[in-house]
Write a protein that holds these residues in place. Structure first.
Motif, PDB file in Angstrom:
ATOM      1  N   GLY A  16       0.831  -1.213   0.000  1.00 18.20           N
ATOM      2  CA  GLY A  16       0.000   0.000   0.000  1.00 18.20           C
ATOM      3  C   GLY A  16       0.859   1.253   0.000  1.00 18.20           C
ATOM      4  O   GLY A  16       0.487   2.285   0.579  1.00 18.20           O
ATOM      5  N   CYS A  18       1.624   3.476  -2.146  1.00 20.62           N
ATOM      6  CA  CYS A  18       1.276   4.701  -2.879  1.00 20.62           C
ATOM      7  C   CYS A  18       0.245   5.548  -2.140  1.00 20.62           C
ATOM      8  O   CYS A  18      -0.058   6.658  -2.558  1.00 20.62           O
ATOM      9  CB  CYS A  18       0.747   4.357  -4.270  1.00 20.62           C
ATOM     10  SG  CYS A  18       2.025   3.643  -5.295  1.00 20.62           S
ATOM     11  N   ASP A  40       1.951  -1.677  -4.472  1.00 21.55           N
ATOM     12  CA  ASP A  40       0.594  -1.133  -4.432  1.00 21.55           C
ATOM     13  C   ASP A  40      -0.168  -1.790  -5.575  1.00 21.55           C
ATOM     14  O   ASP A  40       0.421  -2.415  -6.461  1.00 21.55           O
ATOM     15  CB  ASP A  40       0.599   0.398  -4.589  1.00 21.55           C
ATOM     16  CG  ASP A  40      -0.654   1.042  -3.995  1.00 21.55           C
ATOM     17  OD1 ASP A  40      -0.587   1.595  -2.880  1.00 21.55           O
ATOM     18  OD2 ASP A  40      -1.728   0.977  -4.646  1.00 21.55           O
ATOM     19  N   LEU A  42      -1.787  -0.007  -7.666  1.00 18.58           N
ATOM     20  CA  LEU A  42      -1.801   0.987  -8.759  1.00 18.58           C
ATOM     21  C   LEU A  42      -0.877   0.569  -9.896  1.00 18.58           C
ATOM     22  O   LEU A  42       0.214   0.037  -9.647  1.00 18.58           O
ATOM     23  CB  LEU A  42      -1.327   2.349  -8.243  1.00 18.58           C
ATOM     24  CG  LEU A  42      -2.217   3.122  -7.277  1.00 18.58           C
ATOM     25  CD1 LEU A  42      -1.670   4.527  -7.072  1.00 18.58           C
ATOM     26  CD2 LEU A  42      -3.648   3.192  -7.773  1.00 18.58           C
ATOM     27  N   SER A  69      -4.045  -9.123  -1.861  1.00 18.77           N
ATOM     28  CA  SER A  69      -4.936 -10.191  -1.391  1.00 18.77           C
ATOM     29  C   SER A  69      -4.685 -11.495  -2.145  1.00 18.77           C
ATOM     30  O   SER A  69      -5.362 -12.491  -1.906  1.00 18.77           O
ATOM     31  CB  SER A  69      -6.404  -9.764  -1.517  1.00 18.77           C
ATOM     32  OG  SER A  69      -6.763  -9.626  -2.860  1.00 18.77           O
ATOM     33  N   ALA A  95      -1.379  -1.878   3.231  1.00 16.49           N
ATOM     34  CA  ALA A  95      -2.470  -1.729   2.258  1.00 16.49           C
ATOM     35  C   ALA A  95      -3.820  -2.012   2.911  1.00 16.49           C
ATOM     36  O   ALA A  95      -3.951  -2.936   3.710  1.00 16.49           O
ATOM     37  CB  ALA A  95      -2.264  -2.692   1.086  1.00 16.49           C
ATOM     38  N   LEU A 197      -7.397   7.242   3.862  1.00 16.98           N
ATOM     39  CA  LEU A 197      -8.780   6.766   3.891  1.00 16.98           C
ATOM     40  C   LEU A 197      -9.722   7.754   4.569  1.00 16.98           C
ATOM     41  O   LEU A 197     -10.774   8.087   4.030  1.00 16.98           O
ATOM     42  CB  LEU A 197      -8.840   5.410   4.612  1.00 16.98           C
ATOM     43  CG  LEU A 197      -8.019   4.259   3.993  1.00 16.98           C
ATOM     44  CD1 LEU A 197      -8.106   3.009   4.863  1.00 16.98           C
ATOM     45  CD2 LEU A 197      -8.502   3.938   2.586  1.00 16.98           C
ATOM     46  N   SER A 198      -9.349   8.255   5.773  1.00 17.82           N
ATOM     47  CA  SER A 198     -10.283   9.188   6.421  1.00 17.82           C
ATOM     48  C   SER A 198     -10.153  10.583   5.836  1.00 17.82           C
ATOM     49  O   SER A 198     -11.135  11.337   5.828  1.00 17.82           O
ATOM     50  CB  SER A 198     -10.145   9.181   7.944  1.00 17.82           C
ATOM     51  OG  SER A 198      -8.835   9.408   8.309  1.00 17.82           O
TER      52      SER A 198
HETATM   53  N1  LIG Z   1      -6.288   7.463   7.143  1.00 15.83           N
HETATM   54  C1  LIG Z   1      -6.653   7.139   8.362  1.00 15.83           C
HETATM   55  O1  LIG Z   1      -7.322   7.912   9.076  1.00 15.83           O
HETATM   56  C2  LIG Z   1      -6.235   5.840   8.980  1.00 15.83           C
HETATM   57  C3  LIG Z   1      -6.516   5.652  10.335  1.00 15.83           C
HETATM   58  C4  LIG Z   1      -6.135   4.452  10.936  1.00 15.83           C
HETATM   59  C5  LIG Z   1      -5.513   3.483  10.175  1.00 15.83           C
HETATM   60  N2  LIG Z   1      -5.268   3.686   8.859  1.00 15.83           N
HETATM   61  C6  LIG Z   1      -4.598   2.612   8.127  1.00 15.83           C
HETATM   62  O2  LIG Z   1      -3.457   3.144   7.473  1.00 15.83           O
HETATM   63  C7  LIG Z   1      -3.158   2.329   6.331  1.00 15.83           C
HETATM   64  C8  LIG Z   1      -2.940   3.210   5.103  1.00 15.83           C
HETATM   65  O3  LIG Z   1      -4.158   3.858   4.766  1.00 15.83           O
HETATM   66  P1  LIG Z   1      -4.225   5.313   4.135  1.00 15.83           P
HETATM   67  O4  LIG Z   1      -5.080   6.105   5.025  1.00 15.83           O
HETATM   68  O5  LIG Z   1      -2.869   5.805   3.735  1.00 15.83           O
HETATM   69  O6  LIG Z   1      -5.120   5.005   2.847  1.00 15.83           O
HETATM   70  P2  LIG Z   1      -4.803   5.174   1.292  1.00 15.83           P
HETATM   71  O7  LIG Z   1      -6.043   4.814   0.568  1.00 15.83           O
HETATM   72  O8  LIG Z   1      -4.204   6.515   1.027  1.00 15.83           O
HETATM   73  O9  LIG Z   1      -3.695   4.046   1.070  1.00 15.83           O
HETATM   74  C9  LIG Z   1      -4.002   2.677   0.936  1.00 15.83           C
HETATM   75  C10 LIG Z   1      -3.184   2.148  -0.240  1.00 15.83           C
HETATM   76  O10 LIG Z   1      -3.418   0.740  -0.339  1.00 15.83           O
HETATM   77  C11 LIG Z   1      -3.529   0.447  -1.737  1.00 15.83           C
HETATM   78  N3  LIG Z   1      -4.272  -0.797  -1.927  1.00 15.83           N
HETATM   79  C12 LIG Z   1      -5.625  -0.967  -1.838  1.00 15.83           C
HETATM   80  N4  LIG Z   1      -5.945  -2.231  -2.130  1.00 15.83           N
HETATM   81  C13 LIG Z   1      -4.773  -2.883  -2.391  1.00 15.83           C
HETATM   82  C14 LIG Z   1      -4.455  -4.211  -2.753  1.00 15.83           C
HETATM   83  N5  LIG Z   1      -5.425  -5.150  -2.928  1.00 15.83           N
HETATM   84  N6  LIG Z   1      -3.157  -4.539  -2.955  1.00 15.83           N
HETATM   85  C15 LIG Z   1      -2.184  -3.606  -2.814  1.00 15.83           C
HETATM   86  N7  LIG Z   1      -2.432  -2.322  -2.474  1.00 15.83           N
HETATM   87  C16 LIG Z   1      -3.719  -1.970  -2.273  1.00 15.83           C
HETATM   88  C17 LIG Z   1      -4.239   1.636  -2.328  1.00 15.83           C
HETATM   89  O11 LIG Z   1      -4.065   1.718  -3.739  1.00 15.83           O
HETATM   90  C18 LIG Z   1      -3.610   2.789  -1.573  1.00 15.83           C
HETATM   91  O12 LIG Z   1      -2.482   3.312  -2.256  1.00 15.83           O
HETATM   92  C19 LIG Z   1      -4.327   1.349   6.200  1.00 15.83           C
HETATM   93  O13 LIG Z   1      -3.974   0.104   6.770  1.00 15.83           O
HETATM   94  C20 LIG Z   1      -5.426   1.999   7.019  1.00 15.83           C
HETATM   95  O14 LIG Z   1      -6.360   1.071   7.498  1.00 15.83           O
HETATM   96  C21 LIG Z   1      -5.617   4.848   8.250  1.00 15.83           C
END
Ligand SMILES: NC(=O)c1ccc[n+]([C@@H]2O[C@H](COP(=O)([O-])OP(=O)(O)OC[C@H]3O[C@@H](n4cnc5c(N)ncnc54)[C@H](O)[C@@H]3O)[C@@H](O)[C@H]2O)c1
Length: 262
Positions: A16, A18, A40, A42, A69, A95, A197-198
């Motif tokens: 993940g 990217c 990623d 992407l 996955s 990811a 995500l958020s």
């Molecule tokens: N943003 C928040 O508030 C927050 C809070 C708590 C935990 N998290 C955790 O932080 C981590 C990163 O999330 P983020 O907020 O940077 O989100 P994000 O969407 O910016 O990053 C997630 C990345 O995972 C990639 N991805 C999705 N499905 C995939 C797959 N099947 N295979 C490979 N890559 C895949 C996406 O393309 C994306 O680049 C996650 O585990 C999320 O649960 C985020």
């Protein structure tokens, strides 16, 4: 001013990569001298544009597109880390997907997607990395990015909360069995981050950001860099005796819950 290059010689595999938090983790690791195998879903062109924009390019950075996955993606990632850089010292399962929905409307497809990517994806990369670390008879670190909702229920996020809760138990079971190989397994559990995500949900619905702020005792939403620094701290020798536990960094979200704050 920090001592630079505290991860010199370390090879980090990150999924993940990217996303907002993934790129922050990768930038922090690169700043500290690590070699990076980044994954990623992407496509390569899109991913490289993002990563290069963050200075994540050159001989010490490898990008591999793939769906985490699927087991073969993990095998390819760890295989490439060994082939190109000679080891896989630290593995970060980051990811994840989120598709908010009221419980009564969660469908099988969305349920399965959360479990496949957010939980099974970490099982595959964690197991593949651990096998390589054990075979190399080298100590290793596995870090999963969880969330404060691994322990706290949150409306409209049932599948996400369940996957993160399962991830916590995965890390504990792995830590128990892998200690004998000097492999540690820990989680970083952020609170609300103004990114990723958020961040996307907050931009779509600014009222959500306001609601979120109401339950953060520290009174502010955290940054992706704060998550990355927590991951970095777990990579340091000072964390070598930590295993099977959660680095909770949520501004105090999980300390209390009041229905009227929803
Ligand atoms: N943003 C928040 O508030 C927050 C809070 C708590 C935990 N998290 C955790 O932080 C981590 C990163 O999330 P983020 O907020 O940077 O989100 P994000 O969407 O910016 O990053 C997630 C990345 O995972 C990639 N991805 C999705 N499905 C995939 C797959 N099947 N295979 C490979 N890559 C895949 C996406 O393309 C994306 O680049 C996650 O585990 C999320 O649960 C985020």
């Amino acid at each position: 001013m920090t001592n630079s290059r505290r991860l010199k010689g370390k090879v980090i595999v990150l999924t993940g990569a990217c996303g907002d938090i993934g790129r922050a983790i990768a930038r922090t690791a690169a700043r500290e001298g690590a070699k990076l195998v980044l994954n990623d879903i992407l496509p390569v062109k899109e991913a490289k544009a993002l990563l290069c924009g963050d200075g994540l390019s050159g001989r010490k950075v490898l990008y591999l597109q793939g769906d985490i996955s699927r087991q073969e993606t993990s095998e390819r990632l760890i295989g490439k880390a060994l082939e190109k850089f000679g080891s896989a010292d630290i593995c970060v399962g980051n990811a994840a997907v989120v598709e908010p929905a009221p419980f009564l409307e969660v469908d099988r497809q969305s349920w399965a997607k959360h479990l496949d990517v957010n939980l099974t994806g970490c099982f595959y990369i964690g197991q593949t990395a651990a096998r390589a670390m054990a075979k190399a008879k080298a100590s290793g670190k596995i870090i999963f990015i969880s969330s404060w909702v691994q322990d706290v229920s949150w409306a409209n996020l049932t599948a996400y909360c369940v996957a993160k809760s399962g991830l916590k138990m995965l890390a504990k079971c792995m830590a128990l069995e892998l200690g004998r190989y000097k492999i540690t397994v820990n989680l970083v559990a952020p609170g609300f981050v103004d990114a990723g995500l958020s961040g996307k949900m907050f931009r779509k619905n600014p009222a959500l950001r306001k609601d979120a702020l109401k339950i953060v005792p520290l009174g502010r939403i955290m940054t992706a860099i704060q998550v990355a620094e927590a991951v970095f701290e777990l990579c340091l020798p000072s964390a070598d005796y930590m295993t099977g536990t959660t680095y909770l960094i949520d501004g105090g979200n999980s300390l209390f819950f009041r229905e009227e704050d929803r």
